[in-house]
Design an enzyme around this catalytic site. Structure first.
Site, PDB file in Angstrom:
ATOM      1  N   ARG A   1       0.810  -1.222   0.000  1.00 44.08           N
ATOM      2  CA  ARG A   1       0.000   0.000   0.000  1.00 44.08           C
ATOM      3  C   ARG A   1       0.847   1.278   0.000  1.00 44.08           C
ATOM      4  O   ARG A   1       0.481   2.269  -0.586  1.00 44.08           O
ATOM      5  CB  ARG A   1      -0.886   0.015   1.256  1.00 44.08           C
ATOM      6  CG  ARG A   1      -2.271  -0.522   0.971  1.00 44.08           C
ATOM      7  CD  ARG A   1      -3.031  -0.606   2.241  1.00 44.08           C
ATOM      8  NE  ARG A   1      -2.239  -1.351   3.243  1.00 44.08           N
ATOM      9  CZ  ARG A   1      -2.725  -1.843   4.356  1.00 44.08           C
ATOM     10  NH1 ARG A   1      -3.985  -1.673   4.642  1.00 44.08           N
ATOM     11  NH2 ARG A   1      -1.983  -2.519   5.210  1.00 44.08           N
TER      12      ARG A   1
ATOM     13  N   LYS B   1       2.806 -19.833   4.118  1.00 46.44           N
ATOM     14  CA  LYS B   1       1.962 -20.369   5.163  1.00 46.44           C
ATOM     15  C   LYS B   1       1.480 -19.235   6.073  1.00 46.44           C
ATOM     16  O   LYS B   1       2.092 -18.178   6.035  1.00 46.44           O
ATOM     17  CB  LYS B   1       2.687 -21.454   5.954  1.00 46.44           C
ATOM     18  CG  LYS B   1       3.890 -20.927   6.753  1.00 46.44           C
ATOM     19  CD  LYS B   1       4.475 -22.015   7.579  1.00 46.44           C
ATOM     20  CE  LYS B   1       3.843 -22.070   8.942  1.00 46.44           C
ATOM     21  NZ  LYS B   1       4.470 -21.159   9.931  1.00 46.44           N
TER      22      LYS B   1
ATOM     23  N   ASP C   1       6.545 -24.609   2.281  1.00 44.62           N
ATOM     24  CA  ASP C   1       6.908 -25.009   3.633  1.00 44.62           C
ATOM     25  C   ASP C   1       8.430 -24.918   3.636  1.00 44.62           C
ATOM     26  O   ASP C   1       9.099 -25.798   3.090  1.00 44.62           O
ATOM     27  CB  ASP C   1       6.458 -26.437   3.939  1.00 44.62           C
ATOM     28  CG  ASP C   1       6.787 -26.816   5.364  1.00 44.62           C
ATOM     29  OD1 ASP C   1       7.864 -26.421   5.843  1.00 44.62           O
ATOM     30  OD2 ASP C   1       5.977 -27.503   6.009  1.00 44.62           O
ATOM     31  N   HIS C   2       8.977 -23.847   4.206  1.00 44.50           N
ATOM     32  CA  HIS C   2      10.397 -23.586   3.962  1.00 44.50           C
ATOM     33  C   HIS C   2      11.313 -24.657   4.553  1.00 44.50           C
ATOM     34  O   HIS C   2      12.454 -24.786   4.148  1.00 44.50           O
ATOM     35  CB  HIS C   2      10.795 -22.173   4.414  1.00 44.50           C
ATOM     36  CG  HIS C   2      10.975 -22.020   5.889  1.00 44.50           C
ATOM     37  ND1 HIS C   2       9.933 -21.867   6.761  1.00 44.50           N
ATOM     38  CD2 HIS C   2      12.086 -21.984   6.658  1.00 44.50           C
ATOM     39  CE1 HIS C   2      10.399 -21.753   7.989  1.00 44.50           C
ATOM     40  NE2 HIS C   2      11.702 -21.821   7.960  1.00 44.50           N
TER      41      HIS C   2
ATOM     42  N   LYS D   1      15.401 -26.726   3.299  1.00 48.38           N
ATOM     43  CA  LYS D   1      16.647 -26.694   4.074  1.00 48.38           C
ATOM     44  C   LYS D   1      17.601 -27.773   3.555  1.00 48.38           C
ATOM     45  O   LYS D   1      17.180 -28.883   3.219  1.00 48.38           O
ATOM     46  CB  LYS D   1      16.350 -26.897   5.566  1.00 48.38           C
ATOM     47  CG  LYS D   1      15.638 -25.667   6.165  1.00 48.38           C
ATOM     48  CD  LYS D   1      15.560 -25.739   7.667  1.00 48.38           C
ATOM     49  CE  LYS D   1      14.685 -24.636   8.230  1.00 48.38           C
ATOM     50  NZ  LYS D   1      15.382 -23.403   8.551  1.00 48.38           N
TER      51      LYS D   1
ATOM     52  N   GLU E   1      13.190 -23.554  19.831  1.00 49.62           N
ATOM     53  CA  GLU E   1      13.602 -22.182  19.528  1.00 49.62           C
ATOM     54  C   GLU E   1      13.826 -21.405  20.810  1.00 49.62           C
ATOM     55  O   GLU E   1      13.045 -21.520  21.761  1.00 49.62           O
ATOM     56  CB  GLU E   1      12.523 -21.472  18.710  1.00 49.62           C
ATOM     57  CG  GLU E   1      12.379 -21.994  17.303  1.00 49.62           C
ATOM     58  CD  GLU E   1      11.423 -21.130  16.489  1.00 49.62           C
ATOM     59  OE1 GLU E   1      11.910 -20.316  15.700  1.00 49.62           O
ATOM     60  OE2 GLU E   1      10.194 -21.263  16.670  1.00 49.62           O
TER      61      GLU E   1
ATOM     62  N   HIS F   1       5.820 -27.862   9.319  1.00 51.18           N
ATOM     63  CA  HIS F   1       7.235 -28.234   9.308  1.00 51.18           C
ATOM     64  C   HIS F   1       7.509 -29.617   9.914  1.00 51.18           C
ATOM     65  O   HIS F   1       8.182 -30.443   9.314  1.00 51.18           O
ATOM     66  CB  HIS F   1       8.074 -27.199  10.064  1.00 51.18           C
ATOM     67  CG  HIS F   1       7.858 -25.781   9.600  1.00 51.18           C
ATOM     68  ND1 HIS F   1       7.610 -25.461   8.293  1.00 51.18           N
ATOM     69  CD2 HIS F   1       7.856 -24.603  10.274  1.00 51.18           C
ATOM     70  CE1 HIS F   1       7.482 -24.140   8.177  1.00 51.18           C
ATOM     71  NE2 HIS F   1       7.607 -23.601   9.366  1.00 51.18           N
TER      72      HIS F   1
ATOM     73  N   LYS G   1       8.695 -22.408  21.780  1.00 47.44           N
ATOM     74  CA  LYS G   1       9.374 -21.120  21.805  1.00 47.44           C
ATOM     75  C   LYS G   1       9.918 -20.890  23.214  1.00 47.44           C
ATOM     76  O   LYS G   1       9.409 -21.446  24.184  1.00 47.44           O
ATOM     77  CB  LYS G   1       8.392 -20.000  21.476  1.00 47.44           C
ATOM     78  CG  LYS G   1       7.706 -20.220  20.122  1.00 47.44           C
ATOM     79  CD  LYS G   1       7.935 -19.062  19.203  1.00 47.44           C
ATOM     80  CE  LYS G   1       7.349 -19.288  17.846  1.00 47.44           C
ATOM     81  NZ  LYS G   1       8.329 -19.285  16.772  1.00 47.44           N
TER      82      LYS G   1
END
Ligand code: BG6
Length: 503
Positions: A51, A157, A186-187, A191, A225, A249, A349
């Site tokens: 935008r 995603k 789906d990254h 990998k 993580e 993942h 996390k």
């Protein structure tokens, strides 16, 4: 994942969400590194859009900051950036207004005239998921081309927020595009080490006879993580870790470990084998959720000398939020290869360490012939697939310690990537974007694959949504998660393996 990459077809990529975090951190640095490696077609253009109004130069400067901060190859060299940035333009747009798309179409037609060739057009939806359909619809209503061979739609995603919404989204997209035009990212599949699992399993004859219930005791898939939800509180509080990480993942990692060998690398054959795994996962019935899955939410704590807030005190998170920031669960894959073998998945996390790995735990030897020797109980073999931050595949085997006695010791046979510097391995987004440009869907989620993954998690999702957890927060920041996650695996006689683990 093409073997030889020689893409000559001119390509224009329109990045919706062109001013967003993903574009600056991942998409543009990935395209830049592909450019440095000479992997992009000579005739290539990027049109960023959002935008906000920007002049081209201002937009390029923003992207350069992103490259300098996030690219694996470090700061951009002046001359390289000058050549690459020529390919970037910016156009402010209203995603909901078809008129904006007609302006893209005009730009693309200028490129066609200039290049005097047919082109591929990629629409990258790096925007909030509720806009995916709007973009698809407006592409179809505008003067923009929708050519089944050369037009591709890249979708980030989350793909839906449950089975029903994923089905609706798929149905809608498939009225406008063919499945072979849709690239659902789906990254994790891009990998480097994750891709290597395919080579490791299917290019080595010694693996196949061992890769089954006869020799394997259990499998652990762990993505922990250290970070909290950072500035994504409003997204995350509506999602939770089950949707954010497990549905995509971790289940995809499970598929790669559990799948049967495909006949060849054909995108559909590979994805067929993965869908079979998802369909073979034993359905968790509502009454058994508590014995198969555990959830957690982080409290406050100290990380590297700094006090960090509890999840409920994070920005844009409800103060009484019931959203899980940790999940651990056990699945069974009901087929001949895996019958009775548990697959444990965990992710969370604000945990003690950032580490993604897969453990294949083999069974103990059937008979210990060393038992008359003290300290000579052979340890069961273990295959450790480290995805990040370490990248390695390590076999733990038993061996004789050099010396006059027969003493056993665990040794590692290691394939690691440390001979290469970290910057040498392509980032997931580089692999994935190159695949989209060359038209290879192997590493992308097919409609039925996404839906099958939702089917697996739906009973847990529903149960957790309908039954609040009274104990939240139930683990402190900088810990390994809630105690009942340890209990989940301990009741089967195992423990979570945190690397490095000396056994
Ligand atoms: C994303 C999730 O898909 O993956 C994030 O939305 C998560 O919550 C991230 O942090 C992890 O990816 P990586 O590549 O850093 O392990």
């Amino acid at each position: 994942m093409p073997n030889t990459i020689n893409i000559t077809k001119p390509t224009v990529i329109i990045v919706f969400g062109g001013n967003g975090d993903l574009t600056k951190r991942k998409i543009i640095p990935a395209l830049y590194n592909l450019f440095l490696e000479n992997r992009l077609p000579e005739k290539f253009a990027i049109i960023g859009t959002s935008r906000t109004e920007f002049k081209d130069q201002k937009y390029r400067d923003l992207l350069l900051d992103g490259i300098n901060e996030f690219s694996r190859t470090g700061k951009a060299k002046k001359e390289d950036w000058a050549k690459f940035s020529e390919k970037i333009t910016y156009q402010a747009s209203n995603i909901k207004d078809v008129g904006s798309y007609n302006e893209f179409a005009d730009k693309i037609s200028d490129y066609k005239k200039e290049w005097k060739e047919d082109i591929s057009t990629l629409y990258y939806c790096a925007v909030s998921p509720d806009l995916f359909c709007t973009i698809a619809e407006n592409v179809s209503k505008s003067k923009l081309e929708n050519n089944r061979e050369t037009t591709r739609m890249i979708i980030e995603k989350p793909f839906g927020r449950d089975l029903e919404s994923a089905k609706t989204l798929n149905a809608k997209l498939l009225t406008i595009f063919d499945e072979k035009q849709i690239y659902r990212i789906d990254h994790y599949l891009g990998k480097e080490v994750v891709q290597n699992v395919m080579a490791f399993r299917f290019a080595n004859t010694i693996m196949e006879p061992l890769w089954n219930r006869t020799h394997i005791e259990h499998v652990q898939i762990s993505v922990t993580e250290k970070i909290g939800v950072e500035d994504r509180g409003s997204y995350f509080d509506n999602a939770g870790i089950l949707r954010d990480m497990i549905q995509n993942h971790l289940l995809q990692l499970l598929c790669i470990i559990a799948m049967e060998p495909p006949i060849n690398f054909d995108a559909d054959l590979v994805r067929d084998r993965k869908v079979e795994v998802l369909k073979a996962i034993r359905k968790i019935v509502p009454g058994s959720v508590d014995s198969m899955a555990v959830r957690g939410q982080y409290g406050s704590g100290w990380v590297e000398g700094k006090e960090v807030p509890a999840y409920r005190d994070e920005l844009d998170v409800k103060p009484d939020s019931n959203t899980e920031t940790y999940a651990a669960m056990k699945f069974y894959v009901d087929n001949w290869r895996w019958q009775g073998i548990p697959f444990y998945l965990r992710t969370g996390k604000r945990l003690f360490k950032s580490d993604s790995h897969i453990i294949i735990q083999f069974k103990e030897v059937p008979h210990n012939m060393f038992q008359n020797q003290e300290r000579n109980i052979p340890k069961a073999n273990r295959l450790i697939i480290s995805i990040q931050p370490d990248m390695a595949i390590k076999f733990q085997l038993e061996s004789k310690t050099p010396g006059l006695e027969m003493t056993l010791n665990t040794v590692d046979m290691v394939f690691d990537y440390s001979g290469k510097t970290k910057g040498d391995s392509p980032e997931a987004y580089e692999t994935l974007l190159l695949d989209v440009i060359s038209g290879d869907q192997t590493l992308f989620m097919r409609a039925d694959q996404v839906e099958a993954a939702w089917e697996v998690v739906m009973p847990i999702l529903d149960y957790w949504e309908n039954n609040k957890n009274a104990d939240f927060p139930n683990y402190p920041a900088n810990s390994w998660g809630p105690e009942n996650a340890d209990a989940l695996i301990a009741k089967d006689g195992f423990h979570w393996i945190n690397l490095p683990d000396k056994k």
